[in-house]
Design an enzyme around this catalytic site. Structure first.
Site, PDB file in Angstrom:
ATOM      1  N   ASP A 105       0.760  -1.087  -0.052  1.00  0.00           N
ATOM      2  CA  ASP A 105      -0.065   0.215   0.057  1.00  0.00           C
ATOM      3  C   ASP A 105       0.857   1.260  -0.035  1.00  0.00           C
ATOM      4  O   ASP A 105       2.072   1.366   0.584  1.00  0.00           O
ATOM      5  CB  ASP A 105      -0.971  -0.047   1.325  1.00  0.00           C
ATOM      6  CG  ASP A 105      -2.319  -0.893   1.049  1.00  0.00           C
ATOM      7  OD1 ASP A 105      -2.243  -1.667   0.085  1.00  0.00           O
ATOM      8  OD2 ASP A 105      -3.341  -0.543   1.910  1.00  0.00           O
ATOM      9  N   HIS A 156      -6.138   3.174  -4.762  1.00  0.00           N
ATOM     10  CA  HIS A 156      -6.022   3.716  -3.186  1.00  0.00           C
ATOM     11  C   HIS A 156      -6.579   5.142  -3.068  1.00  0.00           C
ATOM     12  O   HIS A 156      -6.133   5.620  -2.009  1.00  0.00           O
ATOM     13  CB  HIS A 156      -4.883   3.202  -2.908  1.00  0.00           C
ATOM     14  CG  HIS A 156      -4.622   3.039  -1.375  1.00  0.00           C
ATOM     15  ND1 HIS A 156      -5.804   2.732  -0.618  1.00  0.00           N
ATOM     16  CD2 HIS A 156      -3.662   3.361  -0.493  1.00  0.00           C
ATOM     17  CE1 HIS A 156      -5.545   2.610   0.553  1.00  0.00           C
ATOM     18  NE2 HIS A 156      -4.167   2.900   0.992  1.00  0.00           N
ATOM     19  N   HIS A 160      -5.632   9.847  -0.301  1.00  0.00           N
ATOM     20  CA  HIS A 160      -5.652   8.817   0.849  1.00  0.00           C
ATOM     21  C   HIS A 160      -6.309   9.580   1.974  1.00  0.00           C
ATOM     22  O   HIS A 160      -5.970   9.562   3.061  1.00  0.00           O
ATOM     23  CB  HIS A 160      -4.034   8.505   1.186  1.00  0.00           C
ATOM     24  CG  HIS A 160      -3.780   7.417   1.944  1.00  0.00           C
ATOM     25  ND1 HIS A 160      -4.158   7.363   3.382  1.00  0.00           N
ATOM     26  CD2 HIS A 160      -3.628   6.148   1.731  1.00  0.00           C
ATOM     27  CE1 HIS A 160      -3.950   6.096   3.764  1.00  0.00           C
ATOM     28  NE2 HIS A 160      -3.665   5.279   2.652  1.00  0.00           N
ATOM     29  N   HIS A 252       3.273  -2.217   3.405  1.00  0.00           N
ATOM     30  CA  HIS A 252       3.366  -0.900   2.790  1.00  0.00           C
ATOM     31  C   HIS A 252       4.807  -1.044   2.152  1.00  0.00           C
ATOM     32  O   HIS A 252       5.916  -1.408   2.523  1.00  0.00           O
ATOM     33  CB  HIS A 252       3.356   0.104   3.795  1.00  0.00           C
ATOM     34  CG  HIS A 252       2.098   0.253   4.303  1.00  0.00           C
ATOM     35  ND1 HIS A 252       1.686  -0.753   5.329  1.00  0.00           N
ATOM     36  CD2 HIS A 252       1.017   0.960   4.204  1.00  0.00           C
ATOM     37  CE1 HIS A 252       0.364  -0.304   5.799  1.00  0.00           C
ATOM     38  NE2 HIS A 252      -0.060   0.923   4.907  1.00  0.00           N
TER      39      HIS A 252
END
Ligand SMILES: [Zn+2]
Length: 284
Positions: A105, A156, A160, A252
Site C-alpha cells: 500500500d 487507493h 488517501h 507497505h
C-alpha cells in the site's frame, strides 16, 4: 541362463515403473500441483480452485474501521471467515489450498517500490500494489514497472483521505476516477480491478461507488502493522506466524520509511515458498 534372466529383468522393470507411478500418485498433495512462479491472473484461475463466495451473507470478518477493534497484528479472526464480508469487501483471496496474496500500500515510492519489485522479481512472485493517485502522478515510471512485471494494481484513491466514508458520492467517485486516470496515463492499457479504502475504512457507500466503477473492494486478513515500525523481524514473524491459506497480507511500500518492510520481504517470500505457498492476485 540368458533365457531365464530376460523375463525376470522385464518383471523388475515393470515393478519399478508401477512402484514409481504409485509413488507419484500417492505423494500428490494437491498443493504440489500448484506451480510456483509468476501468476498472472489469467493463469491463476484455471489451476486454483475458487472458493464459494458468501457475498452479502455472514458476519464481517474484520470490523470496518471505527466499528470495533481489529484483530491483533499477525493474527486472524476465528474461522470460518467469509471470503467477502457483508459490505462486499474481499477479505480472503478466494482460492483454496496454500495460496497468499501480498498487497503493498501507499506507493509507488522512489526508494522502496523498486526494492520490493526487485525482490519479487528475484523469486518470481506476483503481488498487488494499492497505489495512491498523487504518488502515481509523481512516479509514473514506477507504475509502468509494476504493470510490466505482471503485478496487479489497486486503486487507493488520489488523496488517501481516511475519512472517505464521510464524503459525498461525487467526491468519492472523483477520488477513484482521478486515480484511475493517473494509472492509465502512466501505464496505458493497464487494467485495474481493485479498490482499497484509505486506512482500511471500507463502508457501504464507499464500496458502492467502487463497485459502480467495476472495482472489487480489497481488504485483508493479515495485517503486518508495519506502519507502526515494529522492525523487520517482527514484520516477518507476523506474516510467517499468522499465515493461512487464502490470506491477504497488508504491507507497505510507501507512506513513510518502509526500510523494515523491505528488509523483511525476502524472508517472508522464501519461507512461504518453502512452505508450499503460491503467490496469487486475489479473486474478483
Ligand atoms: Zn493506505
Amino acid at each position: 541362463v540368458a533365457q531365464l534372466w530376460r523375463p525376470i529383468a522385464l518383471a523388475g522393470v515393470v515393478a519399478a515403473l508401477v512402484f514409481s507411478a504409485a509413488m507419484r500418485g500417492g505423494d500428490d498433495p494437491a498443493d504440489a500441483q500448484l506451480a510456483v512462479g509468476p501468476t498472472a491472473e489469467s493463469t491463476a484461475e484455471p489451476t486454483v480452485e475458487r472458493v464459494a463466495i458468501s457475498r452479502g451473507s455472514g458476519k464481517a470478518f474484520v470490523p470496518v474501521s471505527g466499528a470495533g477493534p481489529r484483530p491483533p497484528a499477525g493474527t486472524v479472526a476465528s474461522p470460518p471467515a467469509p471470503a467477502v464480508d457483508d459490505i462486499g469487501t474481499r477479505r480472503l483471496t478466494g482460492y483454496v489450498r496454500l495460496n497468499v496474496a501480498l498487497t503493498f500500500d501507499d506507493g509507488p515510492h522512489p526508494e522502496y517500490t523498486p526494492a520490493v519489485l526487485a525482490i519479487l522479481r528475484e523469486h518470481g512472485v506476483t503481488a498487488t500494489f494499492c497505489v495512491v493517485g498523487a504518488q502515481v502522478q509523481s512516479y509514473p515510471d514506477l507504475v509502468r514497472e509494476i504493470a510490466a512485471d505482471g503485478h496487479a494494481l489497486c486503486n487507493h484513491t488520489v488523496t488517501h483521505d481516511t475519512k472517505l466514508p464521510n464524503k459525498d458520492e461525487a467526491t468519492i467517485a472523483a477520488e477513484l476516477a482521478d486515480t484511475h486516470e493517473a494509472i492509465v496515463a502512466a501505464a496505458p492499457g493497464t487494467e485495474v480491478h481493485y479498490f482499497r479504502a484509505p486506512g482500511g475504512n471500507f463502508a457501504g457507500n464507499v464500496n458502492a461507488v467502487a463497485e459502480a466503477h467495476g472495482l472489487t473492494p480489497l481488504g485483508w486478513s493479515l495485517d503486518t502493522e508495519d506502519w507502526r515500525k515494529p522492525g523487520a523481524d517482527t514484520i516477518r514473524d507476523r506474516v510467517i506466524g499468522g499465515i493461512h491459506p487464502g490470506a491477504i497480507v497488508l504491507i507497505h511500500d510507501g507512506g513513510g520509511d518502509r526500510s523494515a518492510s523491505v528488509a523483511a520481504l525476502p524472508a517472508i517470500v522464501t519461507t512461504l515458498l518453502d512452505e508450499g505457498y503460491r503467490f496469487v492476485v486475489p479473486s474478483r
